[in-house]
Write a protein that holds these residues in place. Structure first.
Motif, PDB file in Angstrom:
ATOM      1  N   GLY A 166       0.998  -1.107  -0.135  1.00 37.35           N
ATOM      2  CA  GLY A 166       0.135  -0.112  -0.102  1.00 37.35           C
ATOM      3  C   GLY A 166       1.373   1.263   0.101  1.00 37.35           C
ATOM      4  N   VAL A 167       0.108   2.346  -0.198  1.00 38.55           N
ATOM      5  CA  VAL A 167       0.880   3.702  -0.476  1.00 38.55           C
ATOM      6  C   VAL A 167       0.071   4.289   0.864  1.00 38.55           C
ATOM      7  CG1 VAL A 167       1.132   5.926  -1.473  1.00 38.55           C
ATOM      8  CG2 VAL A 167       1.397   3.404  -2.558  1.00 38.55           C
ATOM      9  N   ALA A 168       0.908   5.775   1.902  1.00 33.89           N
ATOM     10  CA  ALA A 168       0.816   6.133   3.040  1.00 33.89           C
ATOM     11  C   ALA A 168       1.246   7.962   2.173  1.00 33.89           C
ATOM     12  CB  ALA A 168       1.050   5.925   3.865  1.00 33.89           C
ATOM     13  N   ILE A 169       0.315   8.904   2.789  1.00 33.18           N
ATOM     14  CA  ILE A 169       0.886  10.225   2.327  1.00 33.18           C
ATOM     15  C   ILE A 169       0.557  11.131   3.654  1.00 33.18           C
ATOM     16  CG2 ILE A 169      -0.298  12.098   0.856  1.00 33.18           C
ATOM     17  CD1 ILE A 169      -1.856  10.712  -1.027  1.00 33.18           C
ATOM     18  N   THR A 170       1.731  11.577   3.249  1.00 32.73           N
ATOM     19  CA  THR A 170       2.124  12.625   4.547  1.00 32.73           C
ATOM     20  C   THR A 170       2.507  14.091   3.754  1.00 32.73           C
ATOM     21  OG1 THR A 170       4.580  12.798   4.490  1.00 32.73           O
ATOM     22  CG2 THR A 170       3.450  11.058   5.933  1.00 32.73           C
ATOM     23  N   PHE A 171       2.062  15.387   4.980  1.00 31.45           N
ATOM     24  CA  PHE A 171       2.477  16.597   4.404  1.00 31.45           C
ATOM     25  C   PHE A 171       3.367  16.526   4.948  1.00 31.45           C
ATOM     26  CE2 PHE A 171      -1.849  17.205   3.441  1.00 31.45           C
ATOM     27  CZ  PHE A 171      -2.334  16.568   1.692  1.00 31.45           C
TER      28      PHE A 171
END
Length: 264
Positions: free
Chosen positions: A54-59
């Motif tokens: 899977g892929v996670a997103i962060t800012f």
């Protein structure tokens, strides 16, 4: 195992183009990820050993652009990152992004003043934090007390040292930059940060090999993140996990396709 973390800086607004603005890149990338049925995960789920891919997103940096539209002095009206997430929420099973914010009110005021001409007023205020945290689309995480940013007058690092986080080697400095930041963020939004992102992606041996392994759990932290550009590995230290950075590691659909295809 194929698990990746993609990182965006919503305040990266150099041009109204995908290559020049992370807001435009975020919208285009979410569209591509949804169209190709790439599994998007919250950080908690991605880092669970039971999760295989899977892929996670962060800012990073936690400007008000994370949650508020702005009238950019040069590029005009810009949407918030939160509004872009809301556009795509229905296209994913779960869409939740970790936003790493700078805690110190004085540091954020210094940054806002130093970037006034570039971004307009109050770039780094924290009034958006509670509503963003309540949205379910963003969690607020720890990006240090002051980022040791050159625009900030006073850093928690000893002797007001500059140069990043690679030189932190004392308990006093680590508590000032990490523990104090988590305390402040928890008081502001009612939830203690679970994750820490090293400013500039830079860590010291003391932080990743001593302080965080020893103190992290008691501070409520579960992992810390660099910007080393690769996928996660099963033998990674949880106190130095890699992330890909938008604009540096990919700039278009083809770059994202190659990155996803190589690692996922």
């Amino acid at each position: 195992m194929g698990k990746l973390i993609l990182t965006y800086h919503p305040a990266r607004l150099d041009a109204n183009s995908r290559a020049g603005a992370d807001l435009i890149a975020l919208r285009a990338d979410l569209d591509w990820l949804a169209a190709h049925s790439v599994p998007l995960r919250p950080l908690d789920r991605l880092l669970d050993p039971a999760c295989e891919r899977g892929v996670a997103i962060t800012f990073d940096d936690g400007s008000r652009i994370d949650a508020e539209p702005i009238d950019h002095p040069r590029l005009g009206r810009q949407p918030s990152a939160l509004s872009i997430l809301a556009e795509f929420a229905a296209r994913f099973d779960t869409l939740q992004v970790a936003s790493f914010v700078i805690a110190s009110p004085q540091a954020r005021a210094d940054l806002s003043a130093g970037l006034l001409e570039q971004f307009g007023p109050e770039l780094m205020h924290d009034r958006w934090w509670p509503a963003a945290a309540a949205s379910g689309l963003l969690t607020l995480e720890n990006h240090s007390w002051d980022h040791n940013h050159p625009l900030v007058a006073h850093s928690r690092q000893r002797d007001n040292a500059r140069g990043g986080f690679g030189n932190i080697d004392t308990e006093f400095e680590a508590d000032g930059e990490i523990a104090a930041a988590s305390d402040y963020i928890e008081a502001a939004v009612g939830r203690r940060p679970r994750y820490f992102a090293y400013p500039y992606g830079e860590s010291s041996a003391f932080l990743r090999d001593d302080y965080l392994p020893r103190r992290g759990a008691s501070l409520g932290l579960q992992a810390a993140f660099s910007t080393e550009p690769r996928a996660l590995r099963s033998d990674d230290s949880r106190w130095h996990l890699p992330r890909f950075v938008s604009g540096r590691d990919w700039v278009d659909d083809d770059g994202l396709r190659q990155l996803i295809g190589r690692w996922l």
